[in-house]
Write an enzyme that holds these catalytic residues in place. Structure first.
Site, PDB file in Angstrom:
ATOM      1  N   GLY A  34      37.998  48.277  48.366  1.00 26.66           N
ATOM      2  CA  GLY A  34      36.701  47.294  48.242  1.00 26.66           C
ATOM      3  C   GLY A  34      35.741  47.376  49.544  1.00 26.66           C
ATOM      4  O   GLY A  34      35.904  48.669  50.280  1.00 26.66           O
ATOM      5  N   GLY A  35      35.120  46.747  49.750  1.00 26.73           N
ATOM      6  CA  GLY A  35      34.127  46.559  51.070  1.00 26.73           C
ATOM      7  C   GLY A  35      34.869  46.698  52.313  1.00 26.73           C
ATOM      8  O   GLY A  35      34.348  46.901  53.463  1.00 26.73           O
ATOM      9  N   THR A  67      41.405  49.551  51.672  1.00 22.87           N
ATOM     10  CA  THR A  67      42.060  50.424  50.487  1.00 22.87           C
ATOM     11  C   THR A  67      43.172  49.256  50.339  1.00 22.87           C
ATOM     12  O   THR A  67      43.976  49.340  51.304  1.00 22.87           O
ATOM     13  CB  THR A  67      42.354  51.822  50.749  1.00 22.87           C
ATOM     14  N   VAL A  68      43.575  49.143  48.977  1.00 21.31           N
ATOM     15  CA  VAL A  68      44.866  48.694  48.686  1.00 21.31           C
ATOM     16  C   VAL A  68      45.963  49.405  48.126  1.00 21.31           C
ATOM     17  O   VAL A  68      45.389  50.256  47.206  1.00 21.31           O
ATOM     18  CB  VAL A  68      44.728  47.398  47.493  1.00 21.31           C
ATOM     19  N   LYS A 127      47.170  46.001  51.741  1.00 20.33           N
ATOM     20  CA  LYS A 127      45.831  46.136  51.902  1.00 20.33           C
ATOM     21  C   LYS A 127      45.530  46.845  53.574  1.00 20.33           C
ATOM     22  O   LYS A 127      46.090  46.303  54.405  1.00 20.33           O
ATOM     23  CB  LYS A 127      44.892  44.946  51.751  1.00 20.33           C
ATOM     24  N   ASP A 133      32.946  35.280  48.324  1.00 19.85           N
ATOM     25  CA  ASP A 133      32.884  36.661  47.726  1.00 19.85           C
ATOM     26  C   ASP A 133      33.536  36.676  46.409  1.00 19.85           C
ATOM     27  O   ASP A 133      34.298  37.453  45.794  1.00 19.85           O
ATOM     28  CB  ASP A 133      33.540  37.626  48.615  1.00 19.85           C
TER      29      ASP A 133
END
Length: 694
Positions: A376-377, A380-381, A395, A491
């Site tokens: 995502g912003g 990384t997961v 994450k 979000d």
């Protein structure tokens, strides 16, 4: 006398200093978008990456959808069609960008064989490029008449053994893959000059590939140039339209030099800083003199007192000073760790387990790219398995700076303070002083709602209407719970709504969330979030409220109805923003054009009635003015009422919803609708559209 004068002036100087600082902050506050978009992306020694690109240190409103840049492996990366491209340089005057295939960087043996594919709505191929073709696992005895020496071969080592790769700079008379001579073929553009140098043996294949190729940008650079010439910075507004961020405020096209306060803004800030600095310096000098005098007075008093005491105090007579517990307890601090033994004893951080970096590195196989679940912003997961056997999602935040630490601590605090069946569970984290910031969550195996609606899992199975409505209700339940506990998610989007194998919802990603004081109507903060989901009033007025989440959830409802993305540059320019598209369709009684055809809206009366009611509810959530939107509790009640509407139906036929009737559960305890008057669901459907074949 000097002491009395300093004592009387000191509070005055202190107040004046605070006023000066507040004036400077107020002068700068309106310019946050301008300041943020003034910074270019700088990663791996490549700098100057600006509009229409955003990401890394540039906020999402500083660029256009589809132009997100990430700093991966110390290189600026843009992703197209699931292929990463390394940005080598940009040319704003063209405008164009030079990129190279990241999977071919340093090797001609990539893990997968994928053709170069660009998004033609964002980029175009200019002249001066030549396709270089790589063929893998070919029959080494192949001969191609007339080809000459315009090819080379080398050996790639793979898990399945060594294979030969053939490289060609000319078009071949036959397709070696189609004729089954080779197992796979990949086309990679290179500059024509590099291909010619390769044929003349002046360069190598690897050097030619790493020189990259140029892509033209499919954007209207005229408006951005005009904005920059007027002293502004290019960006986008909440609806995805162009915006020119200036020193005083945002404008639609160019900065307004005659706007009040615009011309003297820099001068005022400079003066304010100078005055503030002078005052602070004066305070420092005054305080130093005052402290010196006070110390001298105390020394004289102590000397005078010592002359009155006949014998010195013994050690037994010395009183131990008392500790002011109330004062020490009033200073808040975040938990911290002072020794390595803390880790060995299983320390906790905000009440959750603290993992060592080494432990999580082992759990994810050294953050193996094959273990990536998504990104995502902010990070990384990765899929991971702990030593105790628990399967987890780890994450890994992209950067370890002050802002990331703040988001890291924010998410830990919120997820440990609140527990709900539809909120993702946090197992633990690393220390904020660890070499990297890592969060450990329960593993949710079935991806995100976005994956199933229009992403990588869309082919795995169709989401039926009951499942979509259940997802909407459980998400609304989680958000209503957050709001009741004074937390704004900030979000909300389908990428942050995880679903398990039973399609139960787990709302995730609280890095941007805010703890909201219960005695205020809003908090002022710079707009953050994802394009297409950001509350327009929050974006324009910098005022965050719980109604900002309601707007974002309205977009999620439309996504569940339509299976469309919140922002899609491939759609008509008026429909790029899904919220705008939905409002237009609903106002013009064209809900049937909005609903996913696979839901059988035209033929299934139950789905037709309920989907129309959900569209009406989403319409209210998407109102421009926050006061016209319902609360999340009201939205939740409305969705549950819609789910229960068909309980009283006969022969499988849903009760027709009259959206003006008082007895409809959808409108219970809600303000009147803002959409056009309608006597029933049929009025919101175009009669000109033929029934679906589904």
């Amino acid at each position: 006398m000097h002491t009395l004068l300093l004592q009387s002036l000191f509070p005055l100087l202190l107040i004046t200093s605070f006023l000066s600082i507040n004036i400077e902050l107020s002068l700068c506050q309106d310019n946050e978008q301008y300041t943020n978009c003034s910074e270019a992306i700088n990663c791996g020694g490549i700098g100057g990456i600006s509009y229409p690109f955003w990401g890394v240190n540039r906020a999402n409103y500083c660029g256009l959808p589809g132009f997100e840049v990430k700093c991966l492996e110390n290189a600026p990366i843009i992703n197209m069609s699931n292929v990463n491209y390394r940005i080598l340089k940009t040319n704003s005057s063209a405008p164009s960008v030079t990129v190279a295939r990241q999977d071919y960087w340093g090797t001609l043996c990539p893990p997968t064989y994928v053709n170069t594919s660009i998004n033609f709505s964002l980029f175009n191929y200019p002249s001066g490029l030549t396709n270089m073709t790589f063929y893998y696992a070919c029959n080494t005895t192949i001969t191609i008449p007339g080809l000459g020496d315009n090819y080379t071969s080398q050996v790639c080592s793979t898990n399945n053994g060594d294979i030969t790769v053939w490289s060609f700079t000319q078009s071949l008379p036959v397709d070696l893959v189609a004729t089954r001579v080779c197992a796979a073929g990949v086309s990679v553009p290179v500059f024509t000059t590099a291909a010619q140098a390769l044929e003349a043996n002046r360069t190598t294949i690897q050097e030619a590939v790493e020189e990259g190729f140029e892509l033209g940008l499919e954007i209207d650079n005229v408006e951005c140039n005009s904005c920059v010439e007027s002293g502004g910075k290019c960006g986008v507004n909440a609806t995805g339209g162009f915006s020119c961020f200036c020193l005083d405020q945002a404008y639609a096209a160019v900065c307004n030099a005659t706007a009040p306060g615009a011309q003297g803004k820099k001068k005022e800030i400079a003066i304010g800083l100078a005055v503030g600095g002078a005052i602070l310096f004066g305070i420092f000098i005054g305080f130093y003199i005052y402290s010196f005098i006070q110390r001298k007075k105390k020394k004289l008093a102590a000397l005078a007192q010592s002359k009155e005491i006949p014998t010195p105090l013994t050690s037994k007579s010395v009183a131990t000073p008392s500790t002011n517990l109330s004062q020490s307890q009033s200073i808040p601090s975040y938990p911290s760790f002072t020794s390595k033994s803390d880790y060995d004893k299983g320390s906790t951080y905000f009440g959750v387990q603290v993992f060592s970096y080494t432990e999580l590195e082992e759990a994810t196989e050294n953050f193996n790219p094959a273990k990536e679940l998504g990104d995502g912003g902010f990070g990384t997961v990765y899929y991971g398995k702990l030593q105790d056997g628990r399967v987890v999602a780890v994450k890994r935040l992209y950067e370890n700076n002050f802002k990331r630490v703040e988001q890291f601590m924010n998410e830990v605090e919120i997820l440990t303070r609140l527990e709900h069946r539809n909120l993702v569970k946090l197992y633990g984290c690393t220390s904020r002083r660890s070499r990297e910031l890592l969060l450990v969550y329960e593993y949710i195996p079935n991806g995100t709602v976005a994956d199933h609606l229009h992403g990588k899992r869309v082919e795995s199975g169709f989401l039926s209407w009951p499942v979509r409505l259940s997802i909407a209700i459980e998400t609304a339940d989680a958000l209503a719970f957050l709001h009741r506990n004074d937390v704004i998610h900030r979000d909300v989007k389908t990428n942050n709504i995880l679903i398990d194998n039973d399609f139960c919802v787990k709302v995730a990603d609280f890095g941007l969330s805010r703890l909201f004081p219960n005695d205020v109507t809003h908090v002022s903060t710079a707009p953050q979030g994802t394009p297409g989901y950001v509350d327009p009033e929050y974006y324009q007025c910098y005022q965050l409220t719980d109604k900002s989440d309601v707007y974002s959830f309205g977009v999620v409802l439309i996504e569940l109805i339509s299976s469309l993305q919140a922002v899609d540059t491939n759609r008509h320019r008026h429909d790029i923003n899904l919220a705008n598209m939905a409002i237009n369709k609903i106002q013009n009684h064209l809900v049937n054009e909005l609903v996913d055809p696979l839901l059988e809206f035209e033929t299934n009366h139950v789905v037709r009635g309920m989907a129309t009611a959900v569209a009406e509810l989403a319409f209210r959530c998407l109102q421009q003015e926050r006061d016209m939107r319902p609360t999340m509790d009201e939205v939740l009640d409305g969705l549950r009422a819609i789910q229960n509407e068909d309980l009283g139906s006969e022969d499988g036929q849903a009760v027709v919803l009259d959206i003006r009737a008082d007895d409809v559960g959808l409108l219970r305890n809600m303000p009147p609708p803002l959409s056009p008057d309608s006597a029933g669901t049929d009025k919101l459907v175009s009669s000109s559209t033929p029934p679906s074949s589904f």
